[in-house]
Design a protein around this motif. Sequence first.
Motif, PDB file in Angstrom:
ATOM      1  N   ARG A 169      24.451 -68.804 -72.884  1.00 42.86           N
ATOM      2  CA  ARG A 169      23.005 -68.965 -72.699  1.00 42.86           C
ATOM      3  C   ARG A 169      22.564 -68.127 -71.497  1.00 42.86           C
ATOM      4  O   ARG A 169      23.323 -67.960 -70.538  1.00 42.86           O
ATOM      5  CB  ARG A 169      22.645 -70.427 -72.414  1.00 42.86           C
ATOM      6  CG  ARG A 169      22.848 -71.408 -73.558  1.00 42.86           C
ATOM      7  CD  ARG A 169      22.064 -72.674 -73.245  1.00 42.86           C
ATOM      8  NE  ARG A 169      22.368 -73.811 -74.081  1.00 42.86           N
ATOM      9  CZ  ARG A 169      21.807 -74.069 -75.257  1.00 42.86           C
ATOM     10  NH1 ARG A 169      20.952 -73.203 -75.763  1.00 42.86           N
ATOM     11  NH2 ARG A 169      22.120 -75.156 -75.940  1.00 42.86           N
ATOM     12  N   PRO A 170      21.332 -67.624 -71.502  1.00 39.14           N
ATOM     13  CA  PRO A 170      20.828 -66.912 -70.320  1.00 39.14           C
ATOM     14  C   PRO A 170      20.556 -67.875 -69.164  1.00 39.14           C
ATOM     15  O   PRO A 170      20.408 -69.088 -69.373  1.00 39.14           O
ATOM     16  CB  PRO A 170      19.526 -66.276 -70.816  1.00 39.14           C
ATOM     17  CG  PRO A 170      19.092 -67.139 -71.952  1.00 39.14           C
ATOM     18  CD  PRO A 170      20.339 -67.653 -72.592  1.00 39.14           C
ATOM     19  N   LEU A 171      20.518 -67.356 -67.958  1.00 40.84           N
ATOM     20  CA  LEU A 171      20.179 -68.131 -66.760  1.00 40.84           C
ATOM     21  C   LEU A 171      19.388 -67.219 -65.836  1.00 40.84           C
ATOM     22  O   LEU A 171      19.797 -66.093 -65.576  1.00 40.84           O
ATOM     23  CB  LEU A 171      21.447 -68.624 -66.059  1.00 40.84           C
ATOM     24  CG  LEU A 171      21.270 -69.238 -64.660  1.00 40.84           C
ATOM     25  CD1 LEU A 171      20.505 -70.561 -64.731  1.00 40.84           C
ATOM     26  CD2 LEU A 171      22.629 -69.453 -63.978  1.00 40.84           C
ATOM     27  N   SER A 172      18.246 -67.708 -65.356  1.00 41.53           N
ATOM     28  CA  SER A 172      17.424 -66.910 -64.444  1.00 41.53           C
ATOM     29  C   SER A 172      17.122 -67.698 -63.174  1.00 41.53           C
ATOM     30  O   SER A 172      17.131 -68.935 -63.180  1.00 41.53           O
ATOM     31  CB  SER A 172      16.112 -66.498 -65.115  1.00 41.53           C
ATOM     32  OG  SER A 172      16.353 -65.609 -66.190  1.00 41.53           O
ATOM     33  N   VAL A 173      16.869 -66.954 -62.105  1.00 40.71           N
ATOM     34  CA  VAL A 173      16.443 -67.571 -60.843  1.00 40.71           C
ATOM     35  C   VAL A 173      15.088 -66.980 -60.458  1.00 40.71           C
ATOM     36  O   VAL A 173      14.798 -65.815 -60.749  1.00 40.71           O
ATOM     37  CB  VAL A 173      17.471 -67.353 -59.714  1.00 40.71           C
ATOM     38  CG1 VAL A 173      18.725 -68.160 -59.964  1.00 40.71           C
ATOM     39  CG2 VAL A 173      17.813 -65.877 -59.546  1.00 40.71           C
ATOM     40  N   CYS A 174      14.293 -67.803 -59.809  1.00 42.63           N
ATOM     41  CA  CYS A 174      12.954 -67.390 -59.380  1.00 42.63           C
ATOM     42  C   CYS A 174      12.765 -67.834 -57.932  1.00 42.63           C
ATOM     43  O   CYS A 174      13.047 -69.000 -57.597  1.00 42.63           O
ATOM     44  CB  CYS A 174      11.901 -68.033 -60.288  1.00 42.63           C
ATOM     45  SG  CYS A 174      10.191 -67.719 -59.780  1.00 42.63           S
ATOM     46  N   GLU A 212      17.546 -62.221 -63.633  1.00 41.09           N
ATOM     47  CA  GLU A 212      18.417 -62.914 -64.588  1.00 41.09           C
ATOM     48  C   GLU A 212      19.861 -62.735 -64.141  1.00 41.09           C
ATOM     49  O   GLU A 212      20.255 -61.648 -63.711  1.00 41.09           O
ATOM     50  CB  GLU A 212      18.222 -62.352 -65.998  1.00 41.09           C
ATOM     51  CG  GLU A 212      18.950 -63.139 -67.070  1.00 41.09           C
ATOM     52  CD  GLU A 212      18.530 -62.757 -68.487  1.00 41.09           C
ATOM     53  OE1 GLU A 212      19.357 -62.910 -69.415  1.00 41.09           O
ATOM     54  OE2 GLU A 212      17.375 -62.291 -68.670  1.00 41.09           O
ATOM     55  N   VAL A 213      20.635 -63.792 -64.212  1.00 37.18           N
ATOM     56  CA  VAL A 213      22.033 -63.744 -63.791  1.00 37.18           C
ATOM     57  C   VAL A 213      22.829 -62.974 -64.843  1.00 37.18           C
ATOM     58  O   VAL A 213      22.817 -63.331 -66.023  1.00 37.18           O
ATOM     59  CB  VAL A 213      22.606 -65.170 -63.626  1.00 37.18           C
ATOM     60  CG1 VAL A 213      24.080 -65.103 -63.223  1.00 37.18           C
ATOM     61  CG2 VAL A 213      21.815 -65.941 -62.576  1.00 37.18           C
TER      62      VAL A 213
END
Length: 440
Positions: free
Chosen positions: A317-322, A417-418
């Motif tokens: 699954r994708p993982l993002s940080v903000c 995005e990681v």
Amino acid sequence: MGVHARVLIVARDDALAGPLAEGLDRLGWRTVTARGPYAAIAALSDLQVEAAIVDLASGGHEALTLAKRLKAACAPRRLPVIAIGAPGPELDGLNFDLTLTAPVHPAQVVLRLETLVRMAIAEEEFELRLETFSERGRRLEMPDPDPSPFKVLAIGEPAPQFLALSNALTRSGAEVVGAFTAYTAFDYLHERPFDAVVLWAGDNSQEALSIAAGMRRNTQLYHTPALLYMKQESYVTMSEAYHRGISDVASPETPETETAKRVIELARSYRRQTAIRKALEKARASGLMDPATGLFTRDLFATHLGRLAQASRLRNRPLSVCVLKVSESFDVGAARHGGWLDRAIPQIGSMIGRLVRVEDTAARLGPEVFALALPATPQASARAAGERIAAVIGCTAFEAGDGKPPFVVEFDIGVAEVSLAAGVGKALEEAAARAVEKAG
């Protein structure tokens, strides 16, 4: 570039699967169809499928055992599986997350898919938080299943057909409360929780649709499922009903016992997602959070983010940080120097905590810097989430003291995005750097 299918449909023929796949593709849920179990499992290993739909009528006995096999093939990623067929006791214990009765409308299925996929992601997040908090000596527990009867609100005039459905629900073990008008209905909805709502369209379907739309505009009622009970000759189209927030549609021409089963299915699914949401919210009262804002501390966030990154690789699954940094580009100098911004930060942090999805992790990294970890979220969606939060807070006026006009807060936003190659630390650095670039 490979195919990115979001939904796997398992069906021996195209009688149901063909129109459904076409409709889901058109609504942004790209599909892939498998003709049998082996093709289905092969598709899961190759594609980032988020949910599966099994046509029971075309699949025969093999289809009944398919949910368990599909879920095992995706592990540790949780895969919601919807059965299309007649709900009944023979499906109990077969690992289907929801049963829908054919024919199904694509817009109806999209509503259920959105709910079930989010619920799966929330369950994964809860498992990860169990591990993170356990490391810090805190134990989180999933609430026990609520054993009480499902509570259903029936809204509409007491027509014979509507009363027959209410009686069928009561015989199914549900507690049914009747409301004859929209005003009474919303009084009930604000006074007590319901697991499902049934709307009788009768001769005035627009009023029923307006009630559904009102529920979707209310954050407390947004997820409560609503079934529209309308005559087949009604001029309201199925598409219009689903786009107005209806979860399912039935008509008096369908036996009441069948419709009652569908309402119970909606209520069961809703109660499960409510339990998961409450469990995640309990984590916020663990004693490990930032005392001023109720958000994750910097160290706790770093630990959990590392675990999220590892899980995102395992689950494909994708993982993002903000990163949200209070901006220097607007005039809060007086508020900052007078200490009024510091006084507003706890409220700002609390707002961020309420505005993120329950499966997202919000943290306070510094005096005026916040961060979000968004599982199963690509970079563009993460940016939209950050901008939405900043816009809501930007509409809030904060006290400036000494008779001065209130001030508003703006944010510089950075998102990344990681990636498997760079890792989570690099992604967080990139997000922070982009927020600083915007400040410049």
